[in-house]
Design an enzyme around this catalytic site. Structure first.
Site, PDB file in Angstrom:
ATOM      1  CE1 TYR A   1      -9.197  -6.868  -3.291  1.00 49.95           C
ATOM      2  CE2 TYR A   1     -10.352  -5.241  -4.601  1.00 49.95           C
ATOM      3  CZ  TYR A   1      -9.175  -5.771  -4.127  1.00 49.95           C
ATOM      4  OH  TYR A   1      -7.977  -5.204  -4.487  1.00 49.95           O
TER       5      TYR A   1
ATOM      6  NE  ARG B   1     -10.248  -0.480   1.995  1.00 49.72           N
ATOM      7  CZ  ARG B   1     -10.427  -0.437   0.691  1.00 49.72           C
ATOM      8  NH1 ARG B   1     -11.395  -1.142   0.140  1.00 49.72           N
ATOM      9  NH2 ARG B   1      -9.667   0.312  -0.085  1.00 49.72           N
TER      10      ARG B   1
ATOM     11  CG  HIS C   1     -14.802   3.014 -10.773  1.00 52.88           C
ATOM     12  ND1 HIS C   1     -15.472   2.948  -9.568  1.00 52.88           N
ATOM     13  CD2 HIS C   1     -13.665   2.298 -10.608  1.00 52.88           C
ATOM     14  CE1 HIS C   1     -14.763   2.228  -8.714  1.00 52.88           C
ATOM     15  NE2 HIS C   1     -13.670   1.818  -9.315  1.00 52.88           N
TER      16      HIS C   1
ATOM     17  CG  ASN D   1      -2.043  -0.965   1.177  1.00 55.52           C
ATOM     18  OD1 ASN D   1      -2.327  -1.542   0.138  1.00 55.52           O
ATOM     19  ND2 ASN D   1      -2.703  -1.171   2.299  1.00 55.52           N
TER      20      ASN D   1
ATOM     21  CG  HIS E   1     -14.031  -3.080  -3.292  1.00 54.46           C
ATOM     22  ND1 HIS E   1     -14.723  -3.226  -4.480  1.00 54.46           N
ATOM     23  CD2 HIS E   1     -13.015  -2.221  -3.549  1.00 54.46           C
ATOM     24  CE1 HIS E   1     -14.147  -2.497  -5.414  1.00 54.46           C
ATOM     25  NE2 HIS E   1     -13.117  -1.870  -4.882  1.00 54.46           N
TER      26      HIS E   1
END
EC number: 2.7.4.1
Length: 726
Positions: A485, A581, A452, A67, A609
């Site tokens: 996820y 999150r 998206h 990350n 997610h």
């Protein structure tokens, strides 16, 4: 002013004037970069969670390191570019780019140090259960025999020892590339030189060693092994000093909005990205300062961009060690359920969907149902057309294969392939070409907008009419990430939703602005106004003395307009619960500003997610009369203003209950993997109150069937009501 100073000045308002001042101050927002670092700190904390098996703790450590690499490649790189260009425009929280950068680098240095500290603890713990990482000085004679053979057969042929002098300039080091820097002395005359060995990325990082009769899994890192055989690479030289270093480069893409060929433009930009500026250099603490400074000069790296690491570089690569055959040190294997509703109809997705809407909850329920939906559409002679968005998918994608199969069968197939999916651009270019060769009509959407939204649509001839079946998702069409996820897949044959989906596809392929849709909303035109209108409605309900509540679940809450609307809702008495999150720029729990807002973050076995937005509509939450949406959009300006995203209402009573009373409630009452976000942006782990039962949402979903997918055989196993009104 740095972030720490800014936070110190955010005092609890003492009266109406102070509340008003804070509500109008940039300090009502938490800096988004600092909030992200707080999130990654939570991930690192899971590497310290003794309730997790040891290798899962190592996995969390690897994730936190990965990350941080991506954060530097994109966010830090962007701030450095702004500083270089003299940008002084503050972020919504009032910090200039240079102030943000200074704070980030200090926080990142501490985070890297803490990651290494945790690695040392894990290394000790792993050794205690038979997984040992050996240093070069610890290898035995038996080890050397094995390593010598491995080095000659698998490593030596791909290494290029390079002297650094006017005839041999310092080589290009790729992003995330490892190298071994050396100070050498020629034994014949004592003459010194600097040298470099680039460590190949395609060679395994961890080399297995003999167990020496202990049964232990023993490994040595590739760089440590190479260090043992320097004399093979530089015969006649002695090593005066050495050390490993690694670089992180700017990996963001800049795309011109005027482009004649978008694919060629991206191919060129991807080549340029490989040569992005170095924004972080990690150096082994054992490397002599003189050698480290030499490398930094050659790379053009400033002192504040050098991170000296007293441990192992590239902790993200420890994900390779997690794969060792020690199931006793990992989470118990979990096999996702296939929705029984589909089985009840003999595996016929269309028949099951036509009977009633279905919501599939990944990863607890298998992503195979999405693949099966498309495969059935590809092979059904009555299906005449398929439309599909692709943002990210797997390297051997069954989704792509199904679309190609459908086109080869003569169906009209349209695929929107988003070339701007960060770090998946090259894969998506390849998929686009493969699909075009199969006869699929491939479009790339907008140059200025990233598509998206997650949509799939199959048009089927049924008698004299055409029926449309759609899939609306919160996550990518990616079978691999769908195993880890948490996402939602909504299947419906509702003609109103189907018509909205068709109009959204027309918007993407033909720039036909959809205007106000009948049920759904789409960004950048109608999604944010829809959410703001619902927040405004809750404010009016609160003012009228009716129950007023908002539940939000998403990955990031950044958009200033949404945050200000939530502050206004809190002031009016609306009860707001947020499950965020990652980044959260809202300051919860401040009297007069946000005292009715609670924010929590769940970090656990699976990556949260899914995006869900719920409004009480005058009835409070949960309620069968509440307004419930699932969405592909987070609450960030980029999602709401610069992307094509979808917001889909859930009206079927069973699916509505599943989302609101099962999924959202379970997330809200989780007290095992949850963190409470505090007014300063930091977080504290939530623990059960005295007398409160422990509740793990992930474990609950793994052991309880979903309401809409359970089928007849599970009709009597409906989960108990989870909600306890607070």
């Amino acid at each position: 002013m740095n972030e720490a100073a800014a936070l110190a000045e955010v005092e609890i308002p003492a009266g109406a004037a102070e509340v008003l001042a804070l509500a109008q101050s940039p300090q009502r927002f938490i800096n988004r970069e600092i909030s992200w670092l707080h999130f990654n700190r939570r991930v690192l904390e899971e590497a310290e969670n003794r309730n997790h098996p040891l290798l899962e703790q190592l996995r969390f450590l690897s994730i936190s390191a990965n990350n941080l690499d991506e954060f530097f490649m994109v966010r830090v790189a962007g701030l450095k570019e702004q500083v270089r260009e003299g940008v002084q425009t503050p972020s919504p929280d009032g910090l200039t780019p240079s102030e943000q950068l200074a704070t980030i680098l200090a926080s990142a240095a501490q985070l890297i140090s803490d990651q290494q500290g945790r690695w040392l603890e894990l290394r000790h713990d792993l050794a205690g259960v038979g997984i040992v990482l050996v240093d070069g000085v610890e290898v035995t004679a038996e080890d050397l025999v094995v390593l010598d053979r491995h080095f000659l057969n698998h490593v030596f042929p791909v290494l290029t020892p390079l002297a650094i002098d006017p005839a041999h300039p310092f080589p290009f080091i790729p992003n995330l590339g490892f190298s071994l820097a050396l100070q050498l002395v020629r034994q014949a005359d004592g003459r010194g030189m600097n040298a470099l060995i680039r460590i190949p990325a395609k060679v395994e990082r961890f080399i297995r060693l003999p167990d020496l009769g202990t049964g232990a899994l023993r490994f040595i890192t590739l760089e440590q092994m190479i260090g043992l055989f320097i004399s093979r690479l530089f015969p006649g030289y002695a090593v005066k000093g050495q050390g490993v270093f690694r670089v992180v480069r700017d990996s963001d893409l800049e795309i011109e909005e005027e482009a004649e060929d978008l694919v060629r433009l991206f191919e060129t930009a991807l080549k340029q990205r490989r040569y992005g500026e170095v924004i972080r250099m990690e150096a082994d603490a054992a490397m002599p300062a003189e050698l480290r400074n030499f490398v930094a000069r050659e790379l053009g790296v400033n002192d504040d961009e050098i991170f000296v690491v007293g441990g192992v570089l590239a902790l993200n690569e420890f994900s390779q060690l997690v794969s060792v055959d020690r199931p006793d040190l990992k989470f118990q294997a979990y096999n996702a359920r296939f929705p029984e509703r589909i089985r009840d109809h003999g595996g016929d997705c269309f028949l099951a969907i036509r009977e009633k809407d279905i919501l599939v909850h990944h990863p607890y329920e298998s992503f195979d149902v999405v693949v099966q939906f498309l495969r059935q559409a590809a092979r059904d002679p009555n299906v005449v057309a398929i439309k599909q968005t692709l943002y990210r998918t797997s390297s051997d994608s069954p989704i792509v294969k199904a679309l190609a199969e459908a086109a080869e069968a003569g169906k009209s197939v349209t695929a929107l392939v988003e070339l701007k999916a960060r770090f998946d651009e090259e894969a998506n270019i390849r998929w686009a070409r493969d699909l075009e060769r199969a006869g699929v009509q491939v479009v790339f959407g907008f140059i200025e907008l990233k598509t998206h939204g997650k949509l799939s649509m199959a048009v089927r001839r049924e008698g004299a009419q055409l029926a449309t079946y759609v899939h609306v998702g919160t996550g990518n069409y990616h079978p691999i990430t769908a195993r880890i996820y948490t996402d939602l897949s909504f299947f419906t044959a509702d003609p109103v939703i189907a018509q909205d989906v068709a109009r959204i596809f027309n918007f993407i392929t033909g720039y036909a602005t959809p205007g106000e849709l009948d049920a759904m909303a789409v960004s950048p035109t109608g999604l944010k106004p829809r959410l703001l209108n619902h927040i405004a409605d809750e404010i009016e309900f609160a003012k009228a003395g009716r129950p007023a509540a908002i539940w939000l679940k998403c990955n990031s809450l950044v958009d200033p307009e949404i945050i200000d609307a939530l502050y206004e809702a809190s002031a009016a008495g609306v009860q707001v619960d947020c499950i965020i999150r990652g980044i959260c720029c809202l300051r919860p729990g401040i009297p007069g500003l946000s005292e009715n807002i609670r924010v929590k973050s769940i970090v656990g076995r699976f990556l949260e997610h899914s995006r869900v937005y719920c409004f009480g509509a005058g009835h409070g939450l949960p309620s069968p009369n509440a307004v419930v949406y699932i969405s592909s959009a987070d609450l960030m300006p980029r999602n709401l203003d610069r992307r094509v995203e979808t917001l889909c209402p859930i009206t079927n009573p069973t699916v509505h209950e599943q989302v609101l009373d099962q999924i959202m409630v379970a997330n809200l009452i989780d007290n095992q993997q949850s963190w409470r976000v505090l007014p300063d942006g930091s977080s504290e782990r939530i623990v059960p109150a005295p007398g409160e039962e422990p509740f793990n949402a992930h474990q609950y979903f793994m052991t309880n069937p979903s309401l809409s997918g359970r089928g007849k055989s599970l009709k009597d196993s409906s989960p108990r009501s989870l909600f306890v009104r607070r």
